[in-house]
Enzyme design. Structure first.
Site, PDB file in Angstrom:
ATOM      1  N   THR A  84       0.866  -1.189   0.000  1.00 18.59           N
ATOM      2  CA  THR A  84       0.000   0.000   0.000  1.00 18.59           C
ATOM      3  C   THR A  84       0.899   1.236   0.000  1.00 18.59           C
ATOM      4  OG1 THR A  84      -0.125  -0.238   2.422  1.00 18.59           O
ATOM      5  CG2 THR A  84      -1.998  -1.045   1.158  1.00 18.59           C
ATOM      6  N   PHE A 156       2.385  -5.793  13.250  1.00 15.72           N
ATOM      7  CA  PHE A 156       3.286  -4.875  13.954  1.00 15.72           C
ATOM      8  C   PHE A 156       4.747  -5.308  13.890  1.00 15.72           C
ATOM      9  CE2 PHE A 156      -0.930  -4.672  15.880  1.00 15.72           C
ATOM     10  CZ  PHE A 156      -1.204  -3.322  15.724  1.00 15.72           C
ATOM     11  N   GLY A 260      15.630   6.866  20.725  1.00 12.74           N
ATOM     12  CA  GLY A 260      16.961   6.981  20.116  1.00 12.74           C
ATOM     13  C   GLY A 260      17.022   8.187  19.192  1.00 12.74           C
ATOM     14  N   CYS A 269       7.850   1.991   6.147  1.00 11.76           N
ATOM     15  CA  CYS A 269       6.563   2.143   6.829  1.00 11.76           C
ATOM     16  C   CYS A 269       6.312   3.470   7.538  1.00 11.76           C
ATOM     17  CB  CYS A 269       6.365   0.970   7.767  1.00 11.76           C
ATOM     18  SG  CYS A 269       6.067  -0.535   6.801  1.00 11.76           S
TER      19      CYS A 269
HETATM   20  N1  LIG Z   1       7.400  -4.480   5.692  1.00 12.16           N
HETATM   21  C1  LIG Z   1       7.014  -4.377   6.948  1.00 12.16           C
HETATM   22  O1  LIG Z   1       7.847  -4.413   7.872  1.00 12.16           O
HETATM   23  C2  LIG Z   1       5.575  -4.230   7.315  1.00 12.16           C
HETATM   24  C3  LIG Z   1       4.618  -3.953   6.337  1.00 12.16           C
HETATM   25  N2  LIG Z   1       3.303  -3.790   6.691  1.00 12.16           N
HETATM   26  C4  LIG Z   1       2.291  -3.543   5.660  1.00 12.16           C
HETATM   27  O2  LIG Z   1       2.019  -4.782   4.979  1.00 12.16           O
HETATM   28  C5  LIG Z   1       1.720  -4.544   3.602  1.00 12.16           C
HETATM   29  C6  LIG Z   1       2.650  -5.373   2.724  1.00 12.16           C
HETATM   30  O3  LIG Z   1       3.956  -4.898   2.923  1.00 12.16           O
HETATM   31  P1  LIG Z   1       5.239  -5.715   2.456  1.00 12.16           P
HETATM   32  O4  LIG Z   1       5.059  -7.154   2.771  1.00 12.16           O
HETATM   33  O5  LIG Z   1       6.404  -4.977   3.020  1.00 12.16           O
HETATM   34  O6  LIG Z   1       5.162  -5.527   0.871  1.00 12.16           O
HETATM   35  P2  LIG Z   1       6.135  -6.120  -0.236  1.00 12.16           P
HETATM   36  O7  LIG Z   1       6.229  -5.105  -1.297  1.00 12.16           O
HETATM   37  O8  LIG Z   1       7.370  -6.659   0.410  1.00 12.16           O
HETATM   38  O9  LIG Z   1       5.331  -7.417  -0.805  1.00 12.16           O
HETATM   39  C7  LIG Z   1       4.112  -7.341  -1.502  1.00 12.16           C
HETATM   40  C8  LIG Z   1       3.943  -8.591  -2.374  1.00 12.16           C
HETATM   41  O10 LIG Z   1       2.670  -8.527  -3.044  1.00 12.16           O
HETATM   42  C9  LIG Z   1       2.807  -9.051  -4.358  1.00 12.16           C
HETATM   43  N3  LIG Z   1       1.680  -8.581  -5.184  1.00 12.16           N
HETATM   44  C10 LIG Z   1       1.463  -7.336  -5.701  1.00 12.16           C
HETATM   45  N4  LIG Z   1       0.278  -7.309  -6.360  1.00 12.16           N
HETATM   46  C11 LIG Z   1      -0.272  -8.566  -6.261  1.00 12.16           C
HETATM   47  C12 LIG Z   1      -1.494  -9.154  -6.730  1.00 12.16           C
HETATM   48  N5  LIG Z   1      -2.415  -8.456  -7.407  1.00 12.16           N
HETATM   49  N6  LIG Z   1      -1.722 -10.468  -6.443  1.00 12.16           N
HETATM   50  C13 LIG Z   1      -0.814 -11.198  -5.758  1.00 12.16           C
HETATM   51  N7  LIG Z   1       0.359 -10.677  -5.283  1.00 12.16           N
HETATM   52  C14 LIG Z   1       0.629  -9.380  -5.532  1.00 12.16           C
HETATM   53  C15 LIG Z   1       4.172  -8.554  -4.789  1.00 12.16           C
HETATM   54  O11 LIG Z   1       4.674  -9.336  -5.870  1.00 12.16           O
HETATM   55  C16 LIG Z   1       4.990  -8.711  -3.489  1.00 12.16           C
HETATM   56  O12 LIG Z   1       5.601  -9.982  -3.421  1.00 12.16           O
HETATM   57  C17 LIG Z   1       1.825  -3.031   3.399  1.00 12.16           C
HETATM   58  O13 LIG Z   1       0.542  -2.455   3.559  1.00 12.16           O
HETATM   59  C18 LIG Z   1       2.723  -2.592   4.557  1.00 12.16           C
HETATM   60  O14 LIG Z   1       2.478  -1.257   4.951  1.00 12.16           O
HETATM   61  C19 LIG Z   1       2.874  -3.900   7.993  1.00 12.16           C
HETATM   62  C20 LIG Z   1       3.774  -4.191   8.984  1.00 12.16           C
HETATM   63  C21 LIG Z   1       5.185  -4.381   8.727  1.00 12.16           C
HETATM   64  O1  LIG Z   2       4.475  -0.820   9.918  1.00 12.49           O
HETATM   65  C1  LIG Z   2       5.576  -1.302   9.762  1.00 12.49           C
HETATM   66  O2  LIG Z   2       5.977  -1.723   8.674  1.00 12.49           O
HETATM   67  C2  LIG Z   2       6.523  -1.438  10.899  1.00 12.49           C
HETATM   68  O3  LIG Z   2       7.218  -0.158  11.071  1.00 12.49           O
HETATM   69  C3  LIG Z   2       8.172  -0.138  12.124  1.00 12.49           C
HETATM   70  O4  LIG Z   2       9.176  -1.132  11.899  1.00 12.49           O
HETATM   71  P1  LIG Z   2      10.452  -0.890  10.940  1.00 12.49           P
HETATM   72  O5  LIG Z   2      10.182   0.222   9.992  1.00 12.49           O
HETATM   73  O6  LIG Z   2      10.805  -2.228  10.406  1.00 12.49           O
HETATM   74  O7  LIG Z   2      11.671  -0.474  11.872  1.00 12.49           O
HETATM   75  P2  LIG Z   2      11.856   0.309  13.263  1.00 12.49           P
HETATM   76  O8  LIG Z   2      12.752  -0.499  14.100  1.00 12.49           O
HETATM   77  O9  LIG Z   2      10.585   0.753  13.839  1.00 12.49           O
HETATM   78  O10 LIG Z   2      12.690   1.603  12.773  1.00 12.49           O
HETATM   79  C4  LIG Z   2      12.103   2.580  11.927  1.00 12.49           C
HETATM   80  C5  LIG Z   2      13.025   3.777  11.787  1.00 12.49           C
HETATM   81  O11 LIG Z   2      13.094   4.494  13.013  1.00 12.49           O
HETATM   82  C6  LIG Z   2      14.455   4.738  13.348  1.00 12.49           C
HETATM   83  N1  LIG Z   2      14.559   4.771  14.834  1.00 12.49           N
HETATM   84  C7  LIG Z   2      14.056   3.749  15.579  1.00 12.49           C
HETATM   85  C8  LIG Z   2      14.119   3.800  16.950  1.00 12.49           C
HETATM   86  C9  LIG Z   2      14.697   4.907  17.588  1.00 12.49           C
HETATM   87  O12 LIG Z   2      14.786   5.009  18.838  1.00 12.49           O
HETATM   88  N2  LIG Z   2      15.205   5.905  16.830  1.00 12.49           N
HETATM   89  C10 LIG Z   2      15.146   5.869  15.444  1.00 12.49           C
HETATM   90  O13 LIG Z   2      15.591   6.820  14.770  1.00 12.49           O
HETATM   91  C11 LIG Z   2      15.243   3.594  12.734  1.00 12.49           C
HETATM   92  O14 LIG Z   2      16.586   3.948  12.540  1.00 12.49           O
HETATM   93  C12 LIG Z   2      14.484   3.414  11.430  1.00 12.49           C
HETATM   94  O15 LIG Z   2      14.960   4.323  10.452  1.00 12.49           O
HETATM   95  C13 LIG Z   2       7.463  -0.478  13.441  1.00 12.49           C
HETATM   96  O16 LIG Z   2       8.428  -0.524  14.500  1.00 12.49           O
HETATM   97  C14 LIG Z   2       6.738  -1.828  13.341  1.00 12.49           C
HETATM   98  O17 LIG Z   2       6.009  -2.066  14.545  1.00 12.49           O
HETATM   99  C15 LIG Z   2       5.766  -1.778  12.169  1.00 12.49           C
HETATM  100  O18 LIG Z   2       5.105  -3.020  11.995  1.00 12.49           O
END
Ligand SMILES: NC(=O)C1=CN([C@@H]2O[C@H](COP(=O)(O)OP(=O)(O)OC[C@H]3O[C@@H](n4cnc5c(N)ncnc54)[C@H](O)[C@@H]3O)[C@@H](O)[C@H]2O)C=CC1
Ligand SMILES: O=C(O)[C@H]1O[C@H](OP(=O)(O)OP(=O)(O)OC[C@H]2O[C@@H](n3ccc(=O)[nH]c3=O)[C@H](O)[C@@H]2O)[C@H](O)[C@@H](O)[C@@H]1O
Length: 430
Positions: A84, A156, A260, A269
């Site tokens: 997204t 999360f 930090g 994110c």
């Molecule tokens: N990356 C993270 O640490 C976190 C991400 N999120 C949320 O989760 C969601 C997914 O994020 P990511 O896993 O990082 O994305 P990503 O970009 O790593 O993976 C998305 C996957 O969806 C596939 N895709 C795209 N269109 C498709 C379709 N029509 N049918 C089937 N597959 C399709 C892509 O090929 C890709 O493998 C986002 O909304 C993000 O904000 C939430 C928490 C943590």
């Molecule tokens: O929605 C998401 O995708 C995720 O976003 C963050 O996770 P992430 O982006 O993987 O990494 P973080 O460890 O949260 O760090 C994010 C950024 O904040 C910075 N940061 C973190 C902690 C801190 O004390 N200070 C600081 O500058 C890090 O350097 C980094 O650039 C959230 O921590 C997750 O809970 C959430 O699921």
């Protein structure tokens, strides 16, 4: 239970491997054939500690992948774990979610029993009910609550600790509007709750679940920006911000995590989610003043770092080492990394840049093919006029003699990680 997951990126793959590990039969559906092949070969398509092992253990057994949406027909519920990303105005680009909802709806026409569709992606309140559900309904000819149900289960996990965060969460948020949807969610998460360290299960409405995800990320990003603002003020008064932030973190109402201070937050994110929440607020006529300030403080930190360098010399024609390229330690992900902003500003100022990162070099090379890259921090420092520390990789704390090989001894530390010592013109950003 039999579960399908559409989208196999950071979240979808982690979800699939972990749900297989707690005993479910899982199939990943992705449009990317390479990702599907990698998973079916028993390997992780992304770099996350512990993920390779889980996939190797379960692939071909409780875990498989396919490009064929028909795989959902043999499952009880489908998670949508699709990207997204941000549009120009900060709002969510729902292209992938809409496409997947339509494909899923078309597929569900061939399903006899009820199906639950769970939004896992981060989406603003009302998206599941007003964007996803109608598309499934239109494509399937069914109605919500009769034939299929929708639910929302925000994620999360953090990159770099995705598997352990997923398997041992602080909380599990289940958003639904029908008993059928809650029953299915309970069935999915019961084995995880049993195995994890007593997470709180929050049962709520779909919109609340969608909002909880944004509130969580907005709070964490705001906490870091507040820490940065306090640290910037500390610096003006020659106050040690580390001591101040450590002390306030001892107050249980404040808590030490995410205080930090330094170069600010990046990643796939926080920037995207704060922007989407702000855009969603504006869409309803509410100007999010605090969120605007949270972003402004974050955007200002790289410029402050460049100012500290300019206080020493004009960077034009100088060789500057940027230590750390990933958005945080423990990952090769460079999306919205603060290092990108530093490199851009240095190149604009006419400096020559050498970058070093333990794992993210190849990703940064795609973005900046023309700067130099070093194989080690020592090599980056050799002959450099200044070093800018952008990511808090542990190995930078251990640097010492390597600084002696610099042409000039300027070290500007954006993450407060380098050990200060005599002989360095050292300054921490905060
Ligand atoms: N990356 C993270 O640490 C976190 C991400 N999120 C949320 O989760 C969601 C997914 O994020 P990511 O896993 O990082 O994305 P990503 O970009 O790593 O993976 C998305 C996957 O969806 C596939 N895709 C795209 N269109 C498709 C379709 N029509 N049918 C089937 N597959 C399709 C892509 O090929 C890709 O493998 C986002 O909304 C993000 O904000 C939430 C928490 C943590
Ligand atoms: O929605 C998401 O995708 C995720 O976003 C963050 O996770 P992430 O982006 O993987 O990494 P973080 O460890 O949260 O760090 C994010 C950024 O904040 C910075 N940061 C973190 C902690 C801190 O004390 N200070 C600081 O500058 C890090 O350097 C980094 O650039 C959230 O921590 C997750 O809970 C959430 O699921």
């Amino acid at each position: 239970m039999k579960l399908s997951i559409i989208g196999s990126g950071y979240v979808g793959t982690t979800l699939a491997a972990c749900l297989a590990d707690v005993g479910h039969d899982v199939v990943n559906v992705d449009i990317d054939e390479d990702i599907v092949a990698t998973l079916n070969d028993g390997e992780a398509p992304i770099h996350e500690p512990g993920l390779d092992e889980l996939i190797a253990e379960h692939a071909g057994d409780r875990l498989r992948a396919t490009t064929d949406y028909d795989a959902v027909l043999d499952t009880d519920a489908t998670f949508l774990a699709l990207p997204t990303p941000s549009m120009e105005d900060g709002s969510n680009d729902l292209t992938a979610m809409k496409a997947a909802a339509t494909s899923l709806g078309e597929t569900l026409t061939a399903k006899d029993d009820e199906h639950v569709v769970i939004t896992k992606s981060t989406v603003v309140p009302s998206t599941t009910e007003e964007v996803i559900a109608p598309r499934i309904a239109d494509a399937s000819g069914m109605t919500v609550g009769d034939g299929f149900h929708v639910a929302m289960n925000p994620e999360f996990l953090r990159e770099g600790t995705a598997v352990s965060d997923f398997l041992d969460p602080d909380k599990i948020v289940l958003g639904a509007e029908t008993d059928t949807a809650f029953d299915v969610l309970d069935g999915i998460f019961a084995p995880l709750v049993e195995r994890a360290n007593d997470p709180t299960v929050v049962k709520t409405g779909i919109r609340e679940a969608e909002m909880i995800k944004y509130a969580n990320n907005a709070f964490l990003a705001s906490k870091i920006s507040l820490a940065n603002e306090l640290a910037n003020i500390c610096k003006e008064y020659d106050v040690d911000s580390g001591e101040v932030l450590d002390a306030i973190g001892l107050d249980s109402r404040i808590e030490a995590a995410f205080l930090g201070a330094g170069l600010g937050w990046g990643g796939s994110c926080f920037p995207k989610d704060v922007a989407a929440l702000a855009a969603a607020a504006r869409d309803k006529g509410y100007e999010p003043k605090l969120l605007n300030a949270v972003v402004a403080v974050n955007d200002g930190q790289p410029g402050r770092m460049l100012d500290l360098l300019r206080k020493r010399f004009d960077p034009a024609g100088k060789r500057i080492a940027v230590l750390g390229l990933s958005f945080k330690p423990g990952t090769d992900d460079i999306r919205e990394s603060r290092a990108i902003l530093l490199i851009e500003a240095l190149l604009d100022a006419g400096a020559s840049v050498v970058g070093y990162d333990p794992v993210a070099t190849e990703n940064m090379r795609e973005q900046f093919p023309d700067i130099d890259y070093a194989q080690s921090a020592a090599e980056a420092l050799e002959g450099a006029d200044a070093a800018l520390v952008a990511t808090d990789w542990d190995e930078f704390a251990a640097l010492d003699d390597q600084f002696d090989e610099m042409r000039q001894n300027v070290v500007i530390d954006g993450r407060n990680i380098v050990t200060r010592r005599d002989g360095l013109d050292y300054e921490s950003l905060v």
